[in-house]
Design an enzyme around this catalytic site. Structure first.
Site, PDB file in Angstrom:
ATOM      1  N   HIS A 131      79.483 -13.901  -2.333  1.00  0.00           N
ATOM      2  CA  HIS A 131      79.951 -13.305  -1.085  1.00  0.00           C
ATOM      3  C   HIS A 131      81.167 -12.430  -1.358  1.00  0.00           C
ATOM      4  O   HIS A 131      81.705 -12.413  -2.455  1.00  0.00           O
ATOM      5  CB  HIS A 131      80.301 -14.384  -0.063  1.00  0.00           C
ATOM      6  N   LYS A 135      85.739 -14.044   2.179  1.00  0.00           N
ATOM      7  CA  LYS A 135      85.093 -15.256   2.694  1.00  0.00           C
ATOM      8  C   LYS A 135      85.875 -16.479   2.242  1.00  0.00           C
ATOM      9  O   LYS A 135      86.098 -16.684   1.046  1.00  0.00           O
ATOM     10  CB  LYS A 135      83.645 -15.342   2.219  1.00  0.00           C
TER      11      LYS A 135
END
EC number: 1.17.1.8
Length: 233
Positions: A131, A135
């Site tokens: 990600h 995040k």
């Protein structure tokens, strides 16, 4: 359809644009400092708020009989309480760790493959998720859902980010640039490997899935999942 947005960050703004493009109306944009909320005009609420606010936002909607679509993570210790309040107030609720249509199909493929591989103990499973660097949760909610899908259909007992035991799924979590989200499941033996993988090209798929779920839930009562929305049962 009149949609209320609980949380108006990047995801909220993307949901707004997709909802408007699909002919819906945004009747409220609720943020942390919003003091008064008018529930009377809402056909459905879409919640991508802060974890600290999610439970109160969601349950207030139920108390006003407003159906809720929620993708907020970090509050699920109160998930069962929220479901009870939904049922007690004759409302409707869909929670998903990921609303992407492709990811939800991937969830089903993951479970099906886990069932097929259960008796083939020469293969060892592992997972990798990538990600963007902003995040905060690690592993992602999507990765945890994938791990649970394997655990529920195999002899694995849990998952771990580091130093996984023989009966645990090892998860590697990477944070790279602005990567929207990539998840891969790998079954490896001495002679070959089998891999399934989902790669998000952008975040629009997550927002579109939430709007489609909102369209589906209007007029319904009960607790549902994206399997119901996509008729994957």
């Amino acid at each position: 359809m009149n949609i209320a947005l609980f949380g108006y960050g990047k995801m909220g703004k993307m949901i707004e644009q997709i909802a408007l493009d699909r002919g819906h109306k945004i009747v409220a944009k609720i943020e942390v400092d919003t003091k008064e909320i008018d529930f009377s005009q809402m056909d459905v609420a879409i919640d991508f708020s802060m974890p600290s606010a999610a439970y109160e936002n969601i349950t207030k909607c139920f108390e006003h009989k407003v159906p809720v679509i929620s993708g907020t993570t970090g509050w699920l210790d109160k998930f069962e309480e929220a479901k009870k309040i939904c049922t007690d107030n004759d409302s409707a609720f869909i929670y998903a760790s990921n609303f992407s249509l492709g990811v939800n199909i991937f969830f089903e493929l993951n479970q099906y493959l886990a069932k097929m591989m259960k008796s083939l103990d020469q293969y060892k499973v592992s997972m990798e998720e990538i990600h963007h660097t902003r995040k905060l949760d690690e592993p992602s909610g999507t990765a945890i859902t994938l791990a649970e899908g394997i655990i529920n259909n195999s002899d694995y007992k849990g998952w771990k980010l580091e130093n996984a035991a023989e009966n645990e799924i090892p998860i590697t979590a990477k944070r790279i640039g602005m990567t929207p989200g990539t998840h891969s499941i790998d079954y490896t033996s001495k002679v070959d490997s089998i891999e399934i993988k989902h790669t998000a090209h952008n975040r629009e798929g997550f927002a579109l899935g939430a709007v489609i779920a909102a369209e589906w839930i209007k007029g319904k009562k009960g607790i549902f999942t994206m399997k119901d929305v996509l008729n994957l049962g």
